[in-house]
Structure formats: C-alpha cells, structure tokens
Design a protein around this motif. Sequence first.
Motif, PDB file in Angstrom:
ATOM      1  N   ARG A   1       0.845  -1.217   0.000  1.00  0.00           N
ATOM      2  CA  ARG A   1       0.000   0.000   0.000  1.00  0.00           C
ATOM      3  C   ARG A   1       0.871   1.254   0.000  1.00  0.00           C
ATOM      4  N   PHE A   2       1.981   1.143   0.691  1.00  0.00           N
ATOM      5  CA  PHE A   2       2.946   2.259   0.715  1.00  0.00           C
ATOM      6  C   PHE A   2       3.410   2.562  -0.714  1.00  0.00           C
ATOM      7  N   LEU A   3       3.742   1.500  -1.445  1.00  0.00           N
ATOM      8  CA  LEU A   3       4.196   1.700  -2.832  1.00  0.00           C
ATOM      9  C   LEU A   3       3.066   2.250  -3.697  1.00  0.00           C
TER      10      LEU A   3
ATOM     11  N   LEU B   1       5.254  10.799   8.142  1.00  0.00           N
ATOM     12  CA  LEU B   1       5.084   9.707   9.099  1.00  0.00           C
ATOM     13  C   LEU B   1       4.657   8.423   8.373  1.00  0.00           C
ATOM     14  N   TYR B   2       3.738   8.573   7.398  1.00  0.00           N
ATOM     15  CA  TYR B   2       3.269   7.403   6.646  1.00  0.00           C
ATOM     16  C   TYR B   2       4.412   6.790   5.833  1.00  0.00           C
ATOM     17  N   PHE B   3       5.277   7.648   5.344  1.00  0.00           N
ATOM     18  CA  PHE B   3       6.438   7.169   4.590  1.00  0.00           C
ATOM     19  C   PHE B   3       7.305   6.292   5.504  1.00  0.00           C
ATOM     20  N   LEU B   4       7.485   6.775   6.721  1.00  0.00           N
ATOM     21  CA  LEU B   4       8.291   6.034   7.695  1.00  0.00           C
ATOM     22  C   LEU B   4       7.627   4.701   8.060  1.00  0.00           C
ATOM     23  N   VAL B   5       6.307   4.750   8.278  1.00  0.00           N
ATOM     24  CA  VAL B   5       5.568   3.531   8.618  1.00  0.00           C
ATOM     25  C   VAL B   5       5.676   2.526   7.471  1.00  0.00           C
ATOM     26  N   GLY B   6       5.551   3.009   6.251  1.00  0.00           N
ATOM     27  CA  GLY B   6       5.618   2.126   5.084  1.00  0.00           C
ATOM     28  C   GLY B   6       6.971   1.449   4.969  1.00  0.00           C
ATOM     29  N   LEU B   7       8.023   2.215   5.163  1.00  0.00           N
ATOM     30  CA  LEU B   7       9.368   1.629   5.086  1.00  0.00           C
ATOM     31  C   LEU B   7       9.571   0.606   6.204  1.00  0.00           C
ATOM     32  N   SER B   8       9.086   0.970   7.392  1.00  0.00           N
ATOM     33  CA  SER B   8       9.222   0.046   8.528  1.00  0.00           C
ATOM     34  C   SER B   8       8.491  -1.255   8.241  1.00  0.00           C
TER      35      SER B   8
ATOM     36  N   VAL C   1      13.183  -5.398  -1.316  1.00  0.00           N
ATOM     37  CA  VAL C   1      12.745  -4.498  -0.230  1.00  0.00           C
ATOM     38  C   VAL C   1      13.927  -3.876   0.528  1.00  0.00           C
ATOM     39  N   PRO C   2      14.918  -4.691   0.943  1.00  0.00           N
ATOM     40  CA  PRO C   2      16.005  -4.067   1.722  1.00  0.00           C
ATOM     41  C   PRO C   2      16.682  -2.918   0.994  1.00  0.00           C
ATOM     42  N   SER C   3      16.900  -3.080  -0.304  1.00  0.00           N
ATOM     43  CA  SER C   3      17.621  -1.997  -0.982  1.00  0.00           C
ATOM     44  C   SER C   3      16.728  -0.765  -1.130  1.00  0.00           C
ATOM     45  N   VAL C   4      15.421  -0.968  -1.318  1.00  0.00           N
ATOM     46  CA  VAL C   4      14.512   0.185  -1.364  1.00  0.00           C
ATOM     47  C   VAL C   4      14.514   0.895  -0.009  1.00  0.00           C
ATOM     48  N   VAL C   5      14.459   0.102   1.059  1.00  0.00           N
ATOM     49  CA  VAL C   5      14.422   0.698   2.404  1.00  0.00           C
ATOM     50  C   VAL C   5      15.676   1.536   2.648  1.00  0.00           C
ATOM     51  N   VAL C   6      16.818   0.969   2.289  1.00  0.00           N
ATOM     52  CA  VAL C   6      18.079   1.693   2.498  1.00  0.00           C
ATOM     53  C   VAL C   6      18.069   3.017   1.743  1.00  0.00           C
ATOM     54  N   GLN C   7      17.651   2.972   0.498  1.00  0.00           N
ATOM     55  CA  GLN C   7      17.697   4.195  -0.307  1.00  0.00           C
ATOM     56  C   GLN C   7      16.619   5.200   0.137  1.00  0.00           C
ATOM     57  N   ALA C   8      15.407   4.691   0.335  1.00  0.00           N
ATOM     58  CA  ALA C   8      14.296   5.602   0.627  1.00  0.00           C
ATOM     59  C   ALA C   8      14.384   6.206   2.030  1.00  0.00           C
ATOM     60  N   SER C   9      15.078   5.507   2.931  1.00  0.00           N
ATOM     61  CA  SER C   9      15.168   6.064   4.288  1.00  0.00           C
ATOM     62  C   SER C   9      15.939   7.384   4.271  1.00  0.00           C
ATOM     63  N   LYS C  10      16.712   7.601   3.225  1.00  0.00           N
ATOM     64  CA  LYS C  10      17.459   8.872   3.130  1.00  0.00           C
ATOM     65  C   LYS C  10      16.539  10.049   2.816  1.00  0.00           C
ATOM     66  N   CYS C  11      15.295   9.770   2.454  1.00  0.00           N
ATOM     67  CA  CYS C  11      14.353  10.852   2.134  1.00  0.00           C
ATOM     68  C   CYS C  11      13.818  11.530   3.401  1.00  0.00           C
ATOM     69  N   LEU C  12      14.117  10.936   4.565  1.00  0.00           N
ATOM     70  CA  LEU C  12      13.577  11.490   5.816  1.00  0.00           C
ATOM     71  C   LEU C  12      14.714  12.002   6.694  1.00  0.00           C
ATOM     72  N   ASP C  13      14.403  13.027   7.462  1.00  0.00           N
ATOM     73  CA  ASP C  13      15.407  13.612   8.356  1.00  0.00           C
ATOM     74  C   ASP C  13      15.521  12.749   9.623  1.00  0.00           C
ATOM     75  N   PRO C  14      16.673  12.149   9.853  1.00  0.00           N
ATOM     76  CA  PRO C  14      16.803  11.249  11.020  1.00  0.00           C
ATOM     77  C   PRO C  14      16.542  11.959  12.338  1.00  0.00           C
ATOM     78  N   LYS C  15      16.908  13.230  12.415  1.00  0.00           N
ATOM     79  CA  LYS C  15      16.713  13.927  13.695  1.00  0.00           C
ATOM     80  C   LYS C  15      15.235  14.132  13.976  1.00  0.00           C
ATOM     81  N   LYS C  16      14.499  14.458  12.913  1.00  0.00           N
ATOM     82  CA  LYS C  16      13.070  14.700  13.096  1.00  0.00           C
ATOM     83  C   LYS C  16      12.325  13.406  13.443  1.00  0.00           C
ATOM     84  N   TRP C  17      12.789  12.291  12.880  1.00  0.00           N
ATOM     85  CA  TRP C  17      12.061  11.025  13.073  1.00  0.00           C
ATOM     86  C   TRP C  17      12.812  10.086  14.005  1.00  0.00           C
ATOM     87  N   TRP C  18      13.328  10.636  15.075  1.00  0.00           N
ATOM     88  CA  TRP C  18      13.852   9.882  16.219  1.00  0.00           C
ATOM     89  C   TRP C  18      14.921   8.852  15.843  1.00  0.00           C
ATOM     90  N   GLY C  19      15.700   9.177  14.836  1.00  0.00           N
ATOM     91  CA  GLY C  19      16.796   8.279  14.447  1.00  0.00           C
ATOM     92  C   GLY C  19      16.352   7.078  13.626  1.00  0.00           C
TER      93      GLY C  19
END
Lengths: 339, 333
Positions: free
Chosen positions: B134-136, B155-162, B184-202
């Motif tokens: 659904r995330f995709l 937040l939904y982006f983060l939930v989807g990756l998780s 999936v793992p390679s998408v997660v690795v790449q897409a996680s860079k779209c979010l600010d780690p500080k804002k989303w608790w690391g």
Amino acid sequence: MKSFLKITAIILVLLGISAGNRPMQAAETVDRSMCVFDPSGAHGDVYKAAQRYQAQALSWGIRLDLKAYTDEVVANSDFKAGKCHLAFLTSLRVRGYVHASGSLEAIGALPSYDLLHKTIELLASPQARKLNVDGDYETVAMFPGGAVYLLLRDKNLKDIKDLAGRKIATLTYDQAATTMVDVVGASMVPAEIATFAGIFNNGRADACYSPAIGIKPLELMKGISPNGGIVRFPIGQLTFQIVARHKDFADGFGNSSRAWAATQFDSMLSLTKKAEQEIPAKYWLEVPKDLQKNYFEKFREVRVKLRDKKVYHPAILKLMKRVRCNADKEAAECSDNLE
Amino acid sequence: MNIRILLFVTIVTISLTNCSVVYWATGRTLNSYAQDHLVPHYLASDDLDAICQGGTALGPLVASFERAGASVELATMVAQMGAGVCAERNAQEAELLYIGAVRKGRGDEALDNQARQIRFHGIAAKRYGDSYHRFLQHFGEWKGKCPSISEDEELYFLVGLSSGLLAILHDFASQGHAGITRDVPSVVVQASKCLDPKKWWGTPLALEAVVWLSVPGATPEGKDPFKQMEEAVKLGDQQGVRLARAFQIQAVAGKGDTEKMKKLILEHSKSVMQHPPKKEYLFLEAFAENLSRHESDKIWMKEKGHRGPINFSSFPGNKKKNTKEEDDLLKDL
C-alpha cells in the motif's frame, strides 16, 4: 517517616526470597508462611507482588502460604508470635528485629537511588551477612520503596535554615522526624497518617514530607499550589524488607535470597520513578550545591544523635558513609570520623 | 409490460449508480478520517492488542472501499501494519513455548510450537508485506529518487518503510513462506534517506543499519552499522520514541550474541525509566518495548523456564562477584 512507609506501601511492589543454596527437589518442598503487610490487603500491589514471590519460592522448593494484613502493627505482632515464618514489612518495623538492616532508611544518608542500590548490593554480599543477622532473626531481602521529599507551601523556604520557626506536620511517633524538627528549630504540628495531608493543605503547617507516590493520592498539590514546591533532596529512603527466623530455613538461604532481591532493585523502583516523573517540573525545587550542604549537615547531625540514642546502627551508618565517599571522594565528610 | 420493465431497469440503474457514489464518498471520507483521526489515535495508544486486533478486523473493511473507487492506501497500510503486529505476537508466544518445551525435553511439543512459530511469521510477513504494498501504491514504485512527500505524509512514509523491513525479516523467519520480494532491503536503504533522522527519532538511520546487519555484504565500505545504530538509538532515546531500539534489537537478535542482547535490553529498560515516552507515539514505544521484553523472556525461558520481569530490567544469574572495592567498603563493619 514511619507513616510514609505505610503510605508508600500502597504502591510498592514486592518480590521475595529464594530458598537456600541447595536447590530442593519436589519431594523436599517445605511449607512456610509469610505475613504480608499491604494497606489494601489482598487486593493491593504489595500482596500481588508477594504472590509473584510465592511463585518464585516454589521453584526454590518452598511452598509459601501468604497472609495479608492491612495493619502493619498486627502483621508485626503475628510474626513476633510465630504465626508466620517470614514477614514482609517496612524497614522501620524490621529495625525491631535486625537493628542494622532496619537502619537503612537513616535520614538523609542516601541522597540518590544509585547510592541506595549500591548499599543494598553491598548488604546482599555474603561478607555482610552479620549485618543482616540479629539474634534469631535475619533480613533476607531489601527493596527500595521510594525517596521521601520535603513539601513546602512557600518555595522561598527551600534552604533548610529557613525552616527555623516554621511549622512542620510531623508524625509524633516518627522519632527521626521529631528529632529533625528539633534540630532545625522548627515547631511540630502533631499529625497522623490520616490527618497530615489535610493539615498541610489547609495551611496549618508550612511543610510536610512525603514520598512522590503519596503526592497524588493525598492531593498534596493543593498545599503546594500556587507558591510552594517539592525540595529535590531526599530526606530518607524508604525500604521494604523481608525478615525471617533463620532457624526455619536452610543454611545459605539468606545469602541467596538477598542476592536475588538485590537484582530486583530496578523493577521495584519503577512505580516510584513513574510517580516522580508525573510531578510537573514546575513543582520541583532544585537545591543549589551550597544549600545542599546545609541540608546534608543537618541530616548528619540528626543521624549522629539517633545513633547515640541507639536508634540507628553505627555499622550501617559507617557503611553508607563509605558508599557516599566512594561516589564523591572530595566530600568534606570523608575526612572526618563522625559516622 | 415493456414500460414496467423499462421503469424497473431505470430504477435499479439509478439506485446502483447512487450506491457507487455513496460508497466512493464513504471510502474517501473513511480514508481522510483515518488519516486525520484514526491513525493519530492508534499511534497515541500503547495497547498493542487493541491496535493489532483493530487492524485485523478493520483492515479488510477499509481495503474493500478500493472496489468502490476510493483511494484508501494509507488507511489500509496502517491497518495492515497493526494486523502484522498480532501475527508477530503470536509468533513470539509460540517461540517461547518452543523454548520451554526444549528445556523440558518434550520433543513433540517443541516441534509443534516451532511449526506454529514459522506459520505466524509467515502471516506477519504477508500482512507487513501488504502494508508495504500500500505504501508503494500511494507513494509510487521506488525509482531511485525521493517522491514528493508532504509534511503530513512523512510519518506514513516512515511507517511504510518500517513495514517493508518487518515484512522481509518475518519472511526470512518463515522460510520465505510469504514470498516477499527481495528488493525491499535496498529500497528501504535508499528511501530512508528521504527522511530527516533527527526529526524522526533516528529511525531512518536505524532502518538503514538494520538492512546492513541483516543482509550479508550490504554494508557500504567505510560504514559501521553498529555505530550508526547507536547514533539512531541515542536520537530516539532523547526524544522518547524508541523505534530505533526495536530495529536494533531485531538486528542483533539474529546474531546469537546473548551477552550483547542482555546489554541492549538492560539499556532499553534504563532508558524507559529515564526518558518518558512521547505521548503522541506510545504505540511505537509499546512496539519497541514488546520486542525487548520478548528477547528478555526468551533468555529467561531458556535459562529458568519462565518469563522475566515485565520491565526487562534483570537477567538470571547475573549476580556480581565481589570486587575489591566492595570488600574494602565492607571491611571491619
């Protein structure tokens, strides 16, 4: 102080004892009983924790029968009369059986939970056994019950010197508290557990003392608001202890039991810590270092007085001083021999 | 007669058209209600059972509005993630029973519980996998570039990756039963860079590191997954949302290093006592705590035959030996 031990009992969680060095097989399971003081009786948190202990004890070969008491005096007298092999009581009561371990709550002796934890761990060490044995009795478990804090109606009184001439709601039978009131030159407003909160909230006393866990249930915020606060410097550390008649248990039981109980420190403290976290930051009065010294000196004076009156055991005061000095070697007290 | 038939056909047609419109509108309303209220409400609850059962029960209903033409991807994504938690908890229970049976030497019971565990991992993988799907659907297939994400959608982006990461981890544990696509793992690795780690608790850092730790050879040169994980955990602790810890525990659990696990679990327990959780995200906290509790229970079950303390604050047999310092403190008393 005594009363607060009772108050905290409402929330305290208690775990227990293990059984001797020699794990017993099912065939060797022994039947024992424990008097458990819980102000809410068999529905209370303490009793529930005692049930968890009961399950733990089974795996050590002790089938334990629990008896709930809502009155600590009755629990204590039943244990004294031999109606149960173990008793789960506040340290103040335990002091009547084992002088040293019962002095763990000495006023102002352990200003942090880390220091209390360290002391309990030390007392759980086999070398410390003699401090836990007194005549026929032995303290077989020690658990934290939360720190007691001074509550003020006026936050400008936060230096202990300012309490001179002020009124403090004091439990008349609490020897440590009455001595403290005397030493700081305050006056006592005689109180009972059932009345001290009302006395403080209605302004008939300028100060009272309570563990964080009692603040919400007793609505002590009413007395603190709008100009008061809670002094973040523990007056004392409440503890709950399990006392046994050692002849009823296998050799080494006490050592194993204390060692196990010491590992339960963090989980026992979690409710207390939650209660402390729930107090809004604006109510906490941080005490600057120089004012902390004043508190510490007054507390020390009281401890020494109570030791001389044989209320506190000298060895335990010495041990707690060593623990403090081990954590802060530069402290002024470390170069004298008062305790 | 012909007129009557015509009238009947006309009425039925109008009614069906109206129904479709109503369903479509309901779907849209439901989707926006879910985004505005249901999901925030879910996230603020620490009742894992209620959320997972809510997700299991409501997920299919919400998803069915897709047939009426409404776009319900985000609501379905969250519901399926909740449903995945249910299956994950069942897998955990089966695993504990399996360990208990091994300890007691009961072979049949052990094998049965192991089989149940694998099945539940499979169900969890499918549900998390659907959530990821659904995330995709919503954000589009990953094409190597960050999609445009509004602030509300982060937040939904983060939930989807998780969910994607959880799907692949559970699929590994179910022997590939759910057939989650291995990209999936390679998408997660790449897409996680779209979010600010500080804002989303690391969490974005943790997502990346957990992939590095779970997929052999995935760690880029010069990167230290453990160090990055520590950094993520620190950010989560400071902000009172410890999702990074959940991923750290997941990653290390697979390495078989019990001492390291004990250390991490105790640190988690301490952190919970020291830093109160953020009220808006209690669900993520509860999820993370559940993982640490489960790993703690596994150790207890194996060593003692029962679960450990609820706040995972101690382990059996970790009595300290007396040190010289302790001997000195106790001397002559």
